[in-house]
Design a protein around this motif. Sequence first.
Motif, PDB file in Angstrom:
ATOM      1  N   MET A   1       0.847  -1.186   0.000  1.00  0.00           N
ATOM      2  CA  MET A   1       0.000   0.000   0.000  1.00  0.00           C
ATOM      3  C   MET A   1       0.889   1.245   0.000  1.00  0.00           C
ATOM      4  N   ALA A   2       0.508   2.243  -0.789  1.00  0.00           N
ATOM      5  CA  ALA A   2       1.288   3.467  -0.907  1.00  0.00           C
ATOM      6  C   ALA A   2       1.244   4.277   0.378  1.00  0.00           C
ATOM      7  N   GLU A   3       2.354   4.942   0.671  1.00  0.00           N
ATOM      8  CA  GLU A   3       2.424   5.826   1.834  1.00  0.00           C
ATOM      9  C   GLU A   3       2.151   7.245   1.360  1.00  0.00           C
ATOM     10  N   TYR A   4       1.106   7.859   1.903  1.00  0.00           N
ATOM     11  CA  TYR A   4       0.711   9.199   1.483  1.00  0.00           C
ATOM     12  C   TYR A   4       1.379  10.261   2.339  1.00  0.00           C
ATOM     13  N   HIS A   5       1.675  11.389   1.718  1.00  0.00           N
ATOM     14  CA  HIS A   5       2.298  12.514   2.386  1.00  0.00           C
ATOM     15  C   HIS A   5       1.491  13.766   2.084  1.00  0.00           C
ATOM     16  N   VAL A   6       1.640  14.753   2.947  1.00  0.00           N
ATOM     17  CA  VAL A   6       1.002  16.054   2.760  1.00  0.00           C
ATOM     18  C   VAL A   6       2.097  17.100   2.846  1.00  0.00           C
ATOM     19  N   GLY A   7       2.063  18.068   1.952  1.00  0.00           N
ATOM     20  CA  GLY A   7       3.069  19.125   1.967  1.00  0.00           C
ATOM     21  C   GLY A   7       2.501  20.408   1.407  1.00  0.00           C
ATOM     22  N   CYS A   8       3.217  21.493   1.669  1.00  0.00           N
ATOM     23  CA  CYS A   8       2.797  22.815   1.203  1.00  0.00           C
ATOM     24  C   CYS A   8       3.808  23.323   0.181  1.00  0.00           C
ATOM     25  N   GLY A   9       3.305  23.739  -0.976  1.00  0.00           N
ATOM     26  CA  GLY A   9       4.165  24.264  -2.026  1.00  0.00           C
ATOM     27  C   GLY A   9       4.617  25.690  -1.743  1.00  0.00           C
ATOM     28  N   LEU A  10       5.456  26.213  -2.606  1.00  0.00           N
ATOM     29  CA  LEU A  10       6.026  27.557  -2.435  1.00  0.00           C
ATOM     30  C   LEU A  10       4.982  28.662  -2.394  1.00  0.00           C
ATOM     31  N   PHE A  11       3.838  28.443  -3.027  1.00  0.00           N
ATOM     32  CA  PHE A  11       2.821  29.486  -3.111  1.00  0.00           C
ATOM     33  C   PHE A  11       1.618  29.204  -2.220  1.00  0.00           C
ATOM     34  N   GLY A  12       1.773  28.253  -1.265  1.00  0.00           N
ATOM     35  CA  GLY A  12       0.732  27.997  -0.288  1.00  0.00           C
ATOM     36  C   GLY A  12      -0.241  26.888  -0.640  1.00  0.00           C
ATOM     37  N   THR A  13      -0.095  26.278  -1.797  1.00  0.00           N
ATOM     38  CA  THR A  13      -0.974  25.174  -2.170  1.00  0.00           C
ATOM     39  C   THR A  13      -0.611  23.948  -1.344  1.00  0.00           C
ATOM     40  N   ILE A  14      -1.613  23.273  -0.796  1.00  0.00           N
ATOM     41  CA  ILE A  14      -1.388  22.067  -0.011  1.00  0.00           C
ATOM     42  C   ILE A  14      -1.630  20.868  -0.916  1.00  0.00           C
ATOM     43  N   TYR A  15      -0.642  19.967  -0.931  1.00  0.00           N
ATOM     44  CA  TYR A  15      -0.719  18.774  -1.772  1.00  0.00           C
ATOM     45  C   TYR A  15      -0.743  17.518  -0.915  1.00  0.00           C
ATOM     46  N   ALA A  16      -1.371  16.478  -1.428  1.00  0.00           N
ATOM     47  CA  ALA A  16      -1.312  15.144  -0.838  1.00  0.00           C
ATOM     48  C   ALA A  16      -0.997  14.185  -1.967  1.00  0.00           C
ATOM     49  N   GLY A  17      -0.190  13.178  -1.659  1.00  0.00           N
ATOM     50  CA  GLY A  17       0.147  12.203  -2.681  1.00  0.00           C
ATOM     51  C   GLY A  17       1.248  11.274  -2.231  1.00  0.00           C
ATOM     52  N   THR A  18       1.864  10.626  -3.183  1.00  0.00           N
ATOM     53  CA  THR A  18       2.940   9.690  -2.888  1.00  0.00           C
ATOM     54  C   THR A  18       4.266  10.281  -3.356  1.00  0.00           C
ATOM     55  N   MET A  19       5.348   9.824  -2.719  1.00  0.00           N
ATOM     56  CA  MET A  19       6.672  10.336  -3.029  1.00  0.00           C
ATOM     57  C   MET A  19       7.502   9.252  -3.694  1.00  0.00           C
TER      58      MET A  19
END
Length: 92
Positions: A1-19
């Motif tokens: 099963m994929a491990e999901y992460h959450v992060g914030c981009g340079l312009f404030g957009t919040i992303y979720a996904g796999t690395m």
Amino acid sequence: MAEYHVGCGLFGTIYAGTMMKQRKDGLQLWRSKSDVTDEAVSAVLTHFITEMGNSDKTKLEKVWGVIGNRKLKVTFEIFASKEENNDTHMDT
């Protein structure tokens, strides 16, 4: 099963996904990501509203350490919409 992460981009957009696997230079890149900014903000607000409700409080302050050895203090206050709030810093 994929491990999901959450992060914030340079312009404030919040992303979720796999690395991707971490590169030799220590950099880690997204394999796939989705913009979840609205959902993430809503989830955080719901979290603090629930926390206030569970502790029977209408105001809650939280402090986090951030980059540069600084602190970020956030104050959440919930009130009836008919009440006047004279806070000029309120973003509506």
